[in-house]
Motif scaffolding. Structure first.
Motif, PDB file in Angstrom:
ATOM      1  N   CYS A  25     -21.079  16.341  28.750  1.00 40.91           N
ATOM      2  CA  CYS A  25     -19.655  16.157  29.051  1.00 40.91           C
ATOM      3  C   CYS A  25     -18.796  17.323  28.594  1.00 40.91           C
ATOM      4  O   CYS A  25     -17.621  17.387  28.922  1.00 40.91           O
ATOM      5  CB  CYS A  25     -19.142  14.853  28.449  1.00 40.91           C
ATOM      6  N   HIS A  51     -19.709  10.296  25.685  1.00 39.97           N
ATOM      7  CA  HIS A  51     -19.969   9.789  27.034  1.00 39.97           C
ATOM      8  C   HIS A  51     -21.269   8.993  27.012  1.00 39.97           C
ATOM      9  O   HIS A  51     -22.041   9.093  26.061  1.00 39.97           O
ATOM     10  CB  HIS A  51     -19.965  10.930  28.075  1.00 39.97           C
ATOM     11  N   CYS A  59     -24.830  11.479  23.018  1.00 41.41           N
ATOM     12  CA  CYS A  59     -23.432  11.869  22.873  1.00 41.41           C
ATOM     13  C   CYS A  59     -22.545  10.643  22.595  1.00 41.41           C
ATOM     14  O   CYS A  59     -22.612   9.651  23.312  1.00 41.41           O
ATOM     15  CB  CYS A  59     -22.964  12.563  24.136  1.00 41.41           C
ATOM     16  N   CYS A  87     -21.731  19.104  23.579  1.00 46.69           N
ATOM     17  CA  CYS A  87     -22.455  18.215  24.469  1.00 46.69           C
ATOM     18  C   CYS A  87     -22.631  18.891  25.814  1.00 46.69           C
ATOM     19  O   CYS A  87     -21.644  19.240  26.467  1.00 46.69           O
ATOM     20  CB  CYS A  87     -21.709  16.896  24.650  1.00 46.69           C
TER      21      CYS A  87
HETATM   22 ZN    ZN Z   1     -21.112  14.110  26.018  1.00 50.78          ZN
END
Ligand code: ZN
Length: 625
Positions: A65, A44, A41, A62
């Motif tokens: 997150c 994050h 990702c 994602c």
């Molecule tokens: Zn993420």
């Protein structure tokens, strides 16, 4: 933003800009089966990929997150652009000529954005070359006086704008840029003069390292412009409330360390990075504001959770206190993750590095204290705490600081600290704060915490939702989740009435809301999933819809029998719950004194039991969910 982009053109951009290609420029994607791609990702910090892209639906999500959306929102988020800017960037890329619907304001010229970015790049290169010329000596001396050598100047791509007045313009015209693009980029003034003349220049970049504009410092005593610093004027790409100096260097560190350090000047940011504080940024030519806060929060990568820290290095003087208060008036969620680092002798990070070395800069950042404590301390010490009435007045003045905190779990800690600062019993402080809350000052701008700030920026309302987020691994809700994934991804497998499933069959309110939202749109039409997500106002439900559209279903080739079994499973669990509830009510009903009610309930129970048997017989009970 001026004008509005034709809806058909937006749809065309969405269709032509392949999400796997666009995301692939930022994220290494691998095949994850079922037509999905997976990668680490970009929003994050993670080591195992939970970021998924489904090209057939044009969506990403994602599972770590919770960031998700379509190709346009990906570009918006990754490069911190507005919707219109993201559409323009993609349109440039895939060759769509955007038609702008004029609404009385000047329109947006297609392709201009790219021309400006290219002109800025060429200008940055030119300015950097001027550093080593004879005229550039003054810039080198300026930097040397701030403790920066040639390597540092190169690392930050520092440049020098010559004094002649037309050198940059002539250089860029010779390279083929149009006069209009140079004016639109803010590099050249309307009358043809170079915007920056005789100044040291810092290129201001976005996190993708595109040059958006410049900050320029005065170095000549006879500079016709008196301002110590001037910045690129607002352009299509340079919006001072959205840009942060140093983002190109700090972006990935901010995500990894879950920390950002906000400083006041370009040289402070340089000093910080050279001292090992590699998360430092600065606002450019404006105060740090709500949009900057959002940008940093996104880079820190929170998902509504209060984690990570944003550290401000303020001067300890009145201006610094004012700046701190201004931040405090922003989003209180932001405040609770905000810290202040104050240098006791009033040295800024640049001077601190020169006088005490890089370790002192690191120590300054490490000495941070929570912003609320700093602000509360400043407010409280305006009163004479040796007198009883002074202490009461101090608590009342600080009360709005405490009661503005939305997170109740923090309030107790704040109260305790306030009582220690003032020297009063904590319960007494609590009573005074409650009293101040019941009888607030008549107008917002008369409240004590605002009295030292003449121009409070109104806090933008954060998108809020009271909807709870369903735990994706909750076994009791697995059938509801699985059913909704099928509904969203394979609507054609169900009959027109969703195989008799009703909103009341959902036990979790968020799942129920998604199912209700589905019934509001024309399911199955081209782009219906997009329309569904767009039409959803509640941010939690919106996010959940994207998650359910991207999360893979449990079988590789679902058919209508599988879908029917899922629908039956959801109904079975709902009926089973209803039966249990009815049985409990029957037990509490007296069959002799309340005969009619008892009989009605009994009839319902028999019907429900029959339905339950039917649903079990259909095989839904054996379905693996
Ligand atoms: Zn993420």
């Amino acid at each position: 933003m001026a004008g509005r982009i034709n809806d058909e053109d937006i749809a065309l951009v969405r269709e032509r800009a392949r999400i796997d290609e666009v995301v692939g420029e930022y994220v290494q994607l691998r095949n994850a089966g079922g037509g999905s791609l997976k990668g680490l990702c970009p929003f994050h910090d993670e080591r195992t990929p939970s970021f998924q892209v489904t090209p057939s639906r044009g969506l990403f999500y994602c599972f770590g997150c919770g960031e998700g959306g379509d190709v346009i929102s990906f570009v918006e988020k990754i490069d911190n652009l507005t919707f219109v800017e993201a559409v323009q960037r993609l349109a440039d890329k895939v060759g769509v000529q955007l038609r702008i619907i004029e609404d009385g304001r000047p329109g947006i010229e297609p392709g201009l954005r790219m021309q400006i970015l290219e002109a800025n790049d060429a200008a940055a290169e030119y300015y950097q070359q001027q550093m080593v010329t004879g005229e550039g000596l003054i810039a080198r001396q300026f930097l040397a006086g701030r403790g920066f050598d040639r390597a540092a100047a190169e690392m930050f791509h520092i440049g020098y704008a010559p004094r002649g007045g037309h050198q940059l313009r002539d250089h860029l015209l010779a390279k083929g840029f149009s006069p209009k693009a140079l004016v639109s980029a803010g590099l050249v003034r309307e009358k043809g003069w170079d915007f920056f003349q005789g100044r040291v220049l810092w290129p201001i970049k976005d996190s993708g390292k595109s040059v958006l504009g410049f900050g320029g410092r005065r170095v000549y005593d006879d500079d016709r412009l008196p301002a110590k610093y001037i910045n690129t004027p607002e352009t299509v790409v340079y919006k001072k409330s959205h840009v942060l100096y140093g983002l190109d260097l700090s972006r990935s560190n901010i995500g990894k360390k879950r920390q950002a350090v906000v400083m006041e000047g370009y040289t402070d940011v340089m000093a910080a990075h050279l001292s090992g504080v590699d998360t430092a940024v600065a606002a450019c030519g404006t105060a740090f504001g709500t949009d900057h806060a959002r940008l940093l929060q996104r880079l820190i990568g929170n998902n509504g959770a209060l984690s990570g820290e944003i550290v401000f290095t303020f001067d300890g003087d009145a201006a610094g206190q004012k700046a701190a208060l201004k931040v405090y008036q922003g989003d209180s969620e932001f405040v609770s993750q905000t810290y202040v680092a104050v240098e006791p002798n009033g040295l800024d990070p640049c001077d601190l590095r020169i006088k005490q070395g890089p370790a002192a800069v690191r120590d300054l950042v490490a000495s941070r204290i929570p912003l609320y404590r700093y602000v509360m301390d400043n407010v409280v010490h305006r009163f004479d705490l040796d007198r009883a009435d002074g202490r009461i007045a101090a608590v009342r003045a600080a009360a709005p600081l405490v009661s503005s905190i939305r997170d109740n779990s923090l309030v107790d800690g704040y109260l305790r600290e306030l009582s220690q600062m003032v020297g009063m019993d904590v319960d007494e402080v609590r009573r005074e704060v409650a009293r101040a809350r019941r009888n607030p000052a008549p107008a917002r701008d008369q409240r004590p915490r605002l009295s030292v700030v003449p121009d409070p920026a109104p806090a933008a309302p954060a998108p809020t939702s009271s909807m709870p987020w369903p735990d994706p691994s909750d076994r009791r809700l697995a059938a509801e989740r699985g059913f909704l994934k099928l509904v969203l991804q394979y609507p054609q497998l169900f009959d027109a009435g969703w195989n008799l499933v009703e909103p009341a069959d959902f036990r979790h309110p968020a799942y129920r809301a998604v199912f209700e939202a589905v019934s509001q749109v024309s399911v199955g039409e081209q782009g219906w999933a997009q329309a569904l997500v767009e039409a959803t106002a509640d941010p939690v439900i919106k996010q959940l819809e994207v998650a359910l559209l991207v999360e893979p279903v449990l079988t590789s080739e679902p058919d209508s029998r599988y879908a029917a079994a899922y629908a039956d499973r959801v109904r079975l669990l709902s009926v089973t719950d209803d039966i249990a509830e009815l049985k409990s009510r029957l037990q509490r009903t007296n069959p002799t004194t309340d005969r009619p009610a008892y009989n009605a309930m009994f009839t319902d129970l028999v019907e429900l039991e029959a339905l339950r048997k039917e649903l079990i017989a259909s095989g839904s009970g054996a379905l693996e969910v």
